[in-house]
Design a protein around this motif. Structure first.
Motif, mmCIF file in Angstrom:
data_model
loop_
_atom_site.group_PDB
_atom_site.id
_atom_site.type_symbol
_atom_site.label_atom_id
_atom_site.label_comp_id
_atom_site.label_asym_id
_atom_site.label_seq_id
_atom_site.Cartn_x
_atom_site.Cartn_y
_atom_site.Cartn_z
ATOM 1 N N THR A 81 0.854 -1.202 0.000
ATOM 2 C CA THR A 81 0.000 0.000 0.000
ATOM 3 C C THR A 81 0.880 1.238 0.000
ATOM 4 N N ASP A 82 0.200 2.367 -0.088
ATOM 5 C CA ASP A 82 0.957 3.633 -0.095
ATOM 6 C C ASP A 82 1.634 3.873 1.250
ATOM 7 N N GLU A 83 1.124 3.247 2.283
ATOM 8 C CA GLU A 83 1.714 3.436 3.602
ATOM 9 C C GLU A 83 2.989 2.630 3.787
ATOM 10 N N ALA A 84 3.287 1.678 2.817
ATOM 11 C CA ALA A 84 4.481 0.846 2.964
ATOM 12 C C ALA A 84 5.726 1.711 2.879
ATOM 13 N N THR A 85 6.688 1.334 3.705
ATOM 14 C CA THR A 85 7.940 2.091 3.710
ATOM 15 C C THR A 85 8.767 1.691 2.505
ATOM 16 N N GLU A 86 9.767 2.496 2.229
ATOM 17 C CA GLU A 86 10.655 2.202 1.093
ATOM 18 C C GLU A 86 11.416 0.911 1.350
ATOM 19 N N GLU A 87 11.755 0.694 2.585
ATOM 20 C CA GLU A 87 12.488 -0.537 2.908
ATOM 21 C C GLU A 87 11.619 -1.773 2.647
ATOM 22 N N GLU A 88 10.340 -1.700 3.023
ATOM 23 C CA GLU A 88 9.432 -2.831 2.777
ATOM 24 C C GLU A 88 9.256 -3.089 1.281
ATOM 25 N N ARG A 89 9.079 -1.989 0.532
ATOM 26 C CA ARG A 89 8.889 -2.141 -0.929
ATOM 27 C C ARG A 89 10.130 -2.768 -1.547
ATOM 28 N N THR A 90 11.307 -2.295 -1.144
ATOM 29 C CA THR A 90 12.562 -2.830 -1.704
ATOM 30 C C THR A 90 12.704 -4.317 -1.377
ATOM 31 N N ALA A 91 12.354 -4.682 -0.171
ATOM 32 C CA ALA A 91 12.491 -6.086 0.241
ATOM 33 C C ALA A 91 11.569 -7.009 -0.576
ATOM 34 N N LYS A 92 10.339 -6.541 -0.790
ATOM 35 C CA LYS A 92 9.392 -7.355 -1.549
ATOM 36 C C LYS A 92 9.827 -7.486 -3.017
ATOM 37 N N GLU A 93 10.285 -6.420 -3.593
ATOM 38 C CA GLU A 93 10.709 -6.464 -4.997
ATOM 39 C C GLU A 93 11.956 -7.325 -5.166
#
Length: 427
Positions: A117-129
């Motif tokens: 979601t938009d609330e996800a942190t950059e670190e979370e997004r990077t980890a998932k990708e």
């Protein structure tokens, strides 16, 4: 019996084509016909060939047995190629499972990225990708591994199947080789058996069978003209004109007929039968065998054999001749027979003809003087009433006919038609 049958065939050929037979008659003066002058393999050579054929057949049977065993082994799961194929199959199955799991991991990682979601942190997004990228890399690796495992499975399966196909083909070839070897063995065995049979017959032919002109066969009561569609009865008198008894006497008869041209035989429309005095049953004369023998014909005695000639209604007008002869065989091994085949000629009239009163058929050779001879049982015309025995395959019969004259028989047949044509009766 064999020689009489050969003579009967020769007579038929002479009656049908007299010019041809007369032109080649001198050939009968040679020791062997031209077709037999070629060198034949000896019995020893044929035995050697038969033994070699037997050995080849035995080898072929053994090879076929081995081929069967090889097929059974090839079709089992324990051969190296079968084991390798099974291992390749297991590896391919494992690689397929790994690829399925890797593909599912990509799907799961992609779902987690999509769920950010938009609330996800950059670190979370990077980890998932990053997790998605690693899943895709693992899936690609698993896909390549599966392709390699599948290729190895195909290679291993082909090698196993090729081995099995080769074994089955080898078995098929072994079966064919066995069939060929059996045929060659059979041919070699038959050639050897025939050579031994001919050698035995030649040995029998060396026995002291002699011409006996005093053993006479005379036909009485056969009309000189027989109408197609009718049957006539007559007698065959067999006379022992010698002073000694003959233990067994074999009467022989042969009938041949042609149309008026003399070139087309109608033997299948003319039928000859005989009967003994003790039986009312008529037996066919098949132009190949003697009639049943007369047991113990005393010197100076005779017996009468009842005969019957039937001509089919479909028979055309033509000419016929009935040849007769007699042979004897004694218990002590002595044997002999009539030197001639005596021929009695008759005309065949078309069905429905009215020939009127006709005389009896006359013999074509000089009729021996049998006056003063008494019948077997004192009767003037006694039928065969003595002991009759089936001819069967008696070794006597092939020796008996040695007393007969082949040239005379053929000459009688040839002269029969030549005389008919010269008289202009049926040309």
């Amino acid at each position: 019996m064999k020689i009489r049958r050969i003579l009967a065939t020769a007579v038929a050929a002479a009656v049908t084509t007299p010019a041809l037979m007369l032109s080649v008659t001198p050939a009968f003066a040679d020791d062997k016909p031209a077709s037999q002058t070629q060198e034949k393999p000896s019995i020893a050579e044929l035995e050697k060939a038969a033994a070699a054929a037997q050995a080849a057949y035995d080898d072929a049977v053994a090879a076929e047995s081995a081929a069967y065993a090889a097929v059974e082994v090839a079709l089992s799961d324990t051969t190296p190629l079968a084991v390798a194929a099974a291992a390749a199959k297991a590896a391919a199955d494992e690689a397929a499972t790994a690829k399925t799991d890797a593909d599912q991991a990509v799907v799961d990682a992609q779902a987690e990225v999509d769920a950010l979601t938009d609330e996800a942190t950059e670190e979370e997004r990077t980890a998932k990708e990053t997790a998605l990228t690693e899943a895709k890399t693992a899936a690609a690796t698993a896909d390549a591994a599966k392709a390699t495992a599948d290729a190895k499975l195909v290679e291993a399966s082909d090698a196993r199947d090729d081995e099995r196909v080769a074994a089955v083909r080898a078995l098929d070839q072994a079966k064919k080789a066995t069939e060929t070897a059996l045929a060659e063995k059979t041919a070699a065995d038959e050639a050897l058996a025939k050579a031994k049979e001919e050698a035995a017959e030649e040995g029998e032919d060396d026995e002291d069978c002699v011409p006996e002109p005093e053993l006479t066969t005379v036909i009485t009561g056969l009309p000189s003209t027989v109408v197609a569609g009718t049957k006539v009865n007559f007698n065959l008198r067999v006379t022992n004109g010698t002073e000694k008894a003959m233990d067994e006497v074999f009467p022989f008869a042969y009938v041949h007929a042609t149309d008026e041209s003399g070139l087309n035989d109608i033997d299948d429309l003319v039928h000859l039968q005989w009967s003994s005095g003790s039986s009312s049953k008529w037996q066919n004369v098949d132009n190949e065998n003697y009639m049943d023998p007369i047991s113990s014909l005393k010197g100076g005695a005779h017996v009468d054999v009842k005969m019957r000639l039937t001509i089919d209604a479909s028979a055309p007008a033509g000419n016929g001749v009935t040849f007769v002869a007699g042979d004897y065989w004694n218990d002590n091994g002595s044997c002999g027979g009539s030197p001639d085949l005596e021929g009695y000629e008759f005309l065949i009239a078309a069905a429905g003809s009215k020939p009127g009163s006709v005389g009896d058929a006359k013999p074509s050779t000089t009729k021996p003087n049998t006056s003063g001879l008494k019948p077997q049982s004192g009767a003037s015309a006694s039928p065969v009433s003595g002991s009759l025995a089936a001819t069967g395959s008696s070794s006597a019969t092939s020796q008996l006919a040695l007393a007969s004259g082949a040239a005379l028989a053929i000459g009688a047949g040839a002269v029969f038609v030549v005389r008919r044509r010269k008289a202009g009766s049926h040309v």
